[in-house]
Design a protein around this motif. Structure first.
Motif, PDB file in Angstrom:
ATOM      1  N   GLY A 170       0.806  -1.208   0.000  1.00  0.00           N
ATOM      2  CA  GLY A 170       0.000   0.000   0.000  1.00  0.00           C
ATOM      3  C   GLY A 170       0.842   1.261   0.000  1.00  0.00           C
ATOM      4  N   GLY A 171       0.258   2.350   0.476  1.00  0.00           N
ATOM      5  CA  GLY A 171       0.927   3.645   0.456  1.00  0.00           C
ATOM      6  C   GLY A 171       1.811   3.893   1.655  1.00  0.00           C
ATOM      7  N   LEU A 172       1.842   5.146   2.083  1.00  0.00           N
ATOM      8  CA  LEU A 172       2.721   5.584   3.167  1.00  0.00           C
ATOM      9  C   LEU A 172       2.467   4.815   4.460  1.00  0.00           C
ATOM     10  CD1 LEU A 172       4.868   7.546   4.189  1.00  0.00           C
ATOM     11  CD2 LEU A 172       3.022   9.179   4.698  1.00  0.00           C
ATOM     12  N   LYS A 173       1.220   4.546   4.756  1.00  0.00           N
ATOM     13  CA  LYS A 173       0.886   3.815   5.974  1.00  0.00           C
ATOM     14  C   LYS A 173       1.481   2.418   5.952  1.00  0.00           C
ATOM     15  CE  LYS A 173      -3.020   2.473   8.897  1.00  0.00           C
ATOM     16  NZ  LYS A 173      -4.506   2.481   9.048  1.00  0.00           N
ATOM     17  N   GLY A 174       1.454   1.778   4.787  1.00  0.00           N
ATOM     18  CA  GLY A 174       2.027   0.441   4.670  1.00  0.00           C
ATOM     19  C   GLY A 174       3.536   0.453   4.827  1.00  0.00           C
ATOM     20  N   TRP A 175       4.184   1.513   4.320  1.00  0.00           N
ATOM     21  CA  TRP A 175       5.630   1.636   4.417  1.00  0.00           C
ATOM     22  C   TRP A 175       6.092   1.961   5.830  1.00  0.00           C
ATOM     23  CZ3 TRP A 175       9.521   0.149   1.628  1.00  0.00           C
ATOM     24  CH2 TRP A 175       9.372  -0.043   0.252  1.00  0.00           C
ATOM     25  N   LEU A 176       5.261   2.700   6.572  1.00  0.00           N
ATOM     26  CA  LEU A 176       5.682   3.246   7.868  1.00  0.00           C
ATOM     27  C   LEU A 176       6.164   2.174   8.831  1.00  0.00           C
ATOM     28  CD1 LEU A 176       5.995   5.808   9.512  1.00  0.00           C
ATOM     29  CD2 LEU A 176       3.640   5.505  10.318  1.00  0.00           C
ATOM     30  N   LYS A 177       5.443   1.053   8.933  1.00  0.00           N
ATOM     31  CA  LYS A 177       5.825   0.019   9.898  1.00  0.00           C
ATOM     32  C   LYS A 177       7.164  -0.622   9.556  1.00  0.00           C
ATOM     33  CE  LYS A 177       2.882  -3.447   7.627  1.00  0.00           C
ATOM     34  NZ  LYS A 177       1.740  -4.387   7.817  1.00  0.00           N
ATOM     35  N   TYR A 178       7.449  -0.731   8.255  1.00  0.00           N
ATOM     36  CA  TYR A 178       8.735  -1.311   7.857  1.00  0.00           C
ATOM     37  C   TYR A 178       9.881  -0.322   8.075  1.00  0.00           C
ATOM     38  CZ  TYR A 178       6.053  -5.096   5.775  1.00  0.00           C
ATOM     39  OH  TYR A 178       5.210  -6.174   5.586  1.00  0.00           O
ATOM     40  N   ILE A 179       9.606   0.958   7.864  1.00  0.00           N
ATOM     41  CA  ILE A 179      10.623   1.983   8.117  1.00  0.00           C
ATOM     42  C   ILE A 179      10.949   2.046   9.599  1.00  0.00           C
ATOM     43  CG2 ILE A 179      11.087   4.464   8.045  1.00  0.00           C
ATOM     44  CD1 ILE A 179       9.399   4.568   5.470  1.00  0.00           C
ATOM     45  N   VAL A 180       9.920   1.975  10.448  1.00  0.00           N
ATOM     46  CA  VAL A 180      10.131   1.962  11.902  1.00  0.00           C
ATOM     47  C   VAL A 180      10.935   0.731  12.305  1.00  0.00           C
ATOM     48  CG1 VAL A 180       8.986   1.732  14.148  1.00  0.00           C
ATOM     49  CG2 VAL A 180       8.088   3.332  12.443  1.00  0.00           C
ATOM     50  N   PHE A 181      10.568  -0.438  11.741  1.00  0.00           N
ATOM     51  CA  PHE A 181      11.304  -1.672  12.027  1.00  0.00           C
ATOM     52  C   PHE A 181      12.774  -1.509  11.656  1.00  0.00           C
ATOM     53  CE2 PHE A 181      13.193  -5.617  10.500  1.00  0.00           C
ATOM     54  CZ  PHE A 181      12.984  -6.471  11.582  1.00  0.00           C
ATOM     55  N   PHE A 182      13.040  -0.906  10.499  1.00  0.00           N
ATOM     56  CA  PHE A 182      14.413  -0.729  10.038  1.00  0.00           C
ATOM     57  C   PHE A 182      15.232   0.099  11.023  1.00  0.00           C
ATOM     58  CE2 PHE A 182      17.153   2.465   7.983  1.00  0.00           C
ATOM     59  CZ  PHE A 182      18.227   1.645   7.675  1.00  0.00           C
ATOM     60  N   PHE A 183      14.721   1.248  11.436  1.00  0.00           N
ATOM     61  CA  PHE A 183      15.482   2.125  12.317  1.00  0.00           C
ATOM     62  C   PHE A 183      15.672   1.521  13.708  1.00  0.00           C
ATOM     63  CE2 PHE A 183      14.439   5.453   9.187  1.00  0.00           C
ATOM     64  CZ  PHE A 183      15.720   6.008   9.034  1.00  0.00           C
ATOM     65  N   VAL A 184      14.652   0.839  14.214  1.00  0.00           N
ATOM     66  CA  VAL A 184      14.784   0.175  15.518  1.00  0.00           C
ATOM     67  C   VAL A 184      15.836  -0.930  15.428  1.00  0.00           C
ATOM     68  CG1 VAL A 184      13.618  -1.275  17.235  1.00  0.00           C
ATOM     69  CG2 VAL A 184      12.460   0.746  16.302  1.00  0.00           C
TER      70      VAL A 184
END
Length: 267
Positions: free
Chosen positions: A144-158
C-alpha cells in the motif's frame, strides 16, 4: 510464507525424503539448462573476474582468505541467479555460499554480515533444500501507500539502532556499514516473509550497501576484492529481476493476500 515454514516443520520426515530420492541431484543440476543467456553471462563474467582477483590478491592476501573469497563469490552468484530463475538448486548454492561468506566475514571482522549469512542459512537456504517447490506459484501483494511503508521503516530504524549498539560492543571495524547491511537485509527479509512486492527496494539497497562494505573492507586490507565484485553482479541481477521482461518481479501475480497455498512435495 509462514504457512510454508509451518508445513515443512510439521512434515519434516516427508520433506527430508526429497533429498534422498533417486535422481535428485541430476534433477537439480538439470534445472540449470533452462537458465537464461543473461544469467549464464553473469556467471561467466563473475568467474573470470574472480580468477583475476585471486591472482592479483595472492601477493597481499593470505592464501586461505583468497580461496574462501573465491568460493564465496562464485557460489553466491550461482545462488542469486538460481533465485532469479526460480530453481530449487538455489538452496544448495545459498547454503554453501552462506557458510563461505560467513567465514570470510569472520576473518574480516564484519561480524554483522557474518550474522546475516547464518540467518540466511538457517531460515532460507535449509528450507529451500528441504522443499524443492518452495518458490513455486508464489503470489506477492502490495503493502500500500505511506501507511504500509511506515511500519517497515520503523522496524528498520529500531533494528539498526539495536544492531549498531550490539556490534559496537564487539569493536566492529566498519560498524556503520556492517550494521546498516544487516538492518536493511532483515527489513528486506521481513517484506519477503510477508510476500510484499516492495521487497525489491531493500534488496537493491542492501546490494549497494554491501558493495560499499566489502569495498571498504578490501581497501583496509582485511579482504581481497572478490566479494565486492560478486555483489556488483548481485546488483546487476537485481536490476534484471526488476526491469527485465522475464524478470522475477514481472512474473509475480499481484494479489491482496497470500491465501491458502499448500506446498506440495516433489516426487
Amino acid at each position: 510464507m509462514f504457512t510454508q515454514y509451518k508445513d515443512v516443520l510439521t512434515h519434516l520426515p516427508e520433506y527430508s525424503k526429497n533429498i534422498f530420492r533417486k535422481g535428485y541431484f541430476k534433477w537439480l543440476f538439470g534445472q540449470m539448462k533452462s537458465w537464461s543467456k543473461f544469467s549464464w553471462g553473469l556467471i561467466g563474467f563473475n568467474f573470470i573476474v574472480q580468477i583475476l582477483l585471486a591472482i592479483q590478491g595472492s601477493a597481499t592476501v593470505p592464501l586461505s582468505h583468497t580461496i574462501i573469497g573465491f568460493l564465496s563469490a562464485n557460489l553466491s552468484v550461482l545462488c542469486v541467479v538460481g533465485i532469479s530463475n526460480k530453481s530449487a538448486i538455489q538452496g544448495w548454492f545459498g547454503a554453501t555460499s552462506a557458510i563461505c561468506i560467513a567465514l570470510n566475514a569472520y576473518l574480516a571482522h564484519n561480524y554483522a554480515d557474518m550474522t546475516l549469512q547464518l540467518f540466511y542459512l538457517v531460515l532460507l537456504d535449509i528450507f529451500c533444500i528441504l522443499s524443492p517447490s518452495w518458490n513455486d506459484n508464489i503470489k506477492v501483494h502490495s503493502i500500500g501507500g505511506l501507511k504500509g511503508w511506515l511500519k517497515y521503516i520503523v522496524f528498520f530504524f529500531v533494528a539498526w539502532g539495536i544492531i549498531y549498539y550490539i556490534y559496537g560492543l564487539l569493536n566492529d571495524p566498519r560498524l556503520f556499514l556492517d550494521s546498516l547491511t544487516l538492518a536493511v537485509s532483515l527489513t528486506g527479509a521481513l517484506l519477503e516473509f510477508n510476500l510484499a512486492k516492495e521487497q525489491f527496494v531493500f534488496w537493491i539497497l542492501g546490494s549497494v550497501i554491501t558493495l560499499a562494505l566489502w569495498g571498504q573492507t578490501a581497501m583496509m586490507g582485511d579482504a581481497n576484492w572478490a566479494l565486492f565484485a560478486s555483489y556488483s553482479v548481485f546488483l546487476l541481477n537485481d536490476m534484471y529481476a526488476l526491469f527485465g521482461k522475464n524478470g522475477w518481479f514481472r512474473k509475480q501475480e499481484v494479489v491482496t493476500g497470500f491465501g491458502d497455498k499448500q506446498v506440495t512435495i516433489t516426487q
